[in-house]
Motif scaffolding. Structure first.
Motif, mmCIF file in Angstrom:
data_model
loop_
_atom_site.group_PDB
_atom_site.id
_atom_site.type_symbol
_atom_site.label_atom_id
_atom_site.label_comp_id
_atom_site.label_asym_id
_atom_site.label_seq_id
_atom_site.Cartn_x
_atom_site.Cartn_y
_atom_site.Cartn_z
ATOM 1 N N LEU A 61 -9.716 8.904 -0.428
ATOM 2 C CA LEU A 61 -8.292 8.578 -0.592
ATOM 3 C C LEU A 61 -7.410 9.817 -0.710
ATOM 4 O O LEU A 61 -6.193 9.704 -0.844
ATOM 5 C CB LEU A 61 -8.100 7.684 -1.823
ATOM 6 C CG LEU A 61 -8.768 6.307 -1.758
ATOM 7 C CD1 LEU A 61 -8.563 5.549 -3.056
ATOM 8 C CD2 LEU A 61 -8.245 5.505 -0.564
ATOM 9 N N PHE B 251 -4.744 -2.795 -12.533
ATOM 10 C CA PHE B 251 -4.752 -1.580 -11.717
ATOM 11 C C PHE B 251 -3.546 -0.701 -12.003
ATOM 12 O O PHE B 251 -2.419 -1.178 -12.112
ATOM 13 C CB PHE B 251 -4.756 -1.959 -10.233
ATOM 14 C CG PHE B 251 -4.795 -0.783 -9.308
ATOM 15 C CD1 PHE B 251 -5.978 -0.118 -9.060
ATOM 16 C CD2 PHE B 251 -3.634 -0.329 -8.689
ATOM 17 C CE1 PHE B 251 -6.022 0.976 -8.207
ATOM 18 C CE2 PHE B 251 -3.662 0.752 -7.829
ATOM 19 C CZ PHE B 251 -4.859 1.408 -7.596
ATOM 20 N N VAL C 67 -8.104 3.698 -9.732
ATOM 21 C CA VAL C 67 -9.033 3.531 -8.611
ATOM 22 C C VAL C 67 -10.470 3.604 -9.118
ATOM 23 O O VAL C 67 -11.327 2.812 -8.711
ATOM 24 C CB VAL C 67 -8.770 4.589 -7.518
ATOM 25 C CG1 VAL C 67 -9.830 4.517 -6.435
ATOM 26 C CG2 VAL C 67 -7.391 4.404 -6.913
ATOM 27 N N VAL D 73 -14.641 8.423 -3.753
ATOM 28 C CA VAL D 73 -13.342 7.731 -3.721
ATOM 29 C C VAL D 73 -12.215 8.752 -3.696
ATOM 30 O O VAL D 73 -11.254 8.615 -2.919
ATOM 31 C CB VAL D 73 -13.217 6.771 -4.920
ATOM 32 C CG1 VAL D 73 -11.791 6.280 -5.086
ATOM 33 C CG2 VAL D 73 -14.167 5.596 -4.769
ATOM 34 N N ALA E 57 -5.421 0.451 -3.018
ATOM 35 C CA ALA E 57 -5.858 1.801 -2.654
ATOM 36 C C ALA E 57 -4.762 2.537 -1.898
ATOM 37 O O ALA E 57 -4.561 3.745 -2.088
ATOM 38 C CB ALA E 57 -7.135 1.731 -1.823
#
Length: 198
Positions: free
Chosen positions: A196, A78, A85, A192, A136
């Motif tokens: 976010l 990540f 993401v 997403v 996240a």
């Protein structure tokens, strides 16, 4: 891949139970049917996995472990940006497309399937979701509830995998339809980003 006859009895039982629990639910799947689907008798099923409750727990634990392993590499790689993401969301979507029976198991579970088995979520789901929420949260805007954002993505993906999207003729288009999957993936990225505040 091995043939059903070469698989261990436990794997045959778990495979059969996974598909049947996914399609018919815990209450709607008699142990006799699982035994028949596995090509075994009920006594053999009980010997290897115990009663129906034990079998359900084994199926759900195996599903959770497969999900954790599938997402592990994406979580390790990540990067705290939109691309990171998106890669994580893509990996989850791809896992659910490859294993729609697992998405069905969890969807049934969350819609009140075998509610008396509460430890499953605490032991298997919360740690994985918690780690994804942490990741996240590294990129989320200051006012974002990262936990609800992650769960929104989970529910959205499960809805697409199980229910699909209706086309102009009223047919359901799901993950097995390449064009529908591409459109959903693009929409998932946008969702997403919005959730976010990327």
């Amino acid at each position: 891949m091995t043939s059903a006859s070469a698989e261990s009895p436990v794997e045959r039982i778990l495979d059969a139970a996974t598909l049947l629990f996914a399609e018919q639910g815990f209450a709607g799947t008699p142990t006799r049917l699982i035994a028949e689907a596995a090509g075994l008798n009920i006594a053999t099923v009980n010997y290897h996995v115990g009663g129906k409750r034990d079998l359900y727990l084994a199926v759900m634990e195996r599903a959770a472990e497969r999900e954790r392993l599938a997402l592990g590499e994406a979580m390790e790689a990540f990067t705290a940006d939109a691309e990171g993401v998106h890669r994580l969301a893509d990996r989850y979507l791809d896992f659910c497309v490859a294993h729609p029976e697992i998405a069905a198991l969890w969807l049934r579970r969350w819609l009140s399937e075998a509610e008396d088995i509460a430890s499953l979520e605490a032991e298997r789901v919360r740690p994985l979701i918690g780690r994804i929420v942490e990741l996240a949260g590294q990129v989320a805007g200051p006012e974002v509830d990262a936990e609800y954002a992650v769960w929104s993505v989970v529910w959205c993906v499960h809805g697409f995998i199980r229910g699909g999207v209706l086309d102009e003729r009223g047919r359901r288009r799901r993950g097995g339809d390449g064009a529908a999957l591409r459109r959903f993936r693009l929409t998932l990225h946008r969702l997403v980003d919005g959730l976010l505040e990327l």
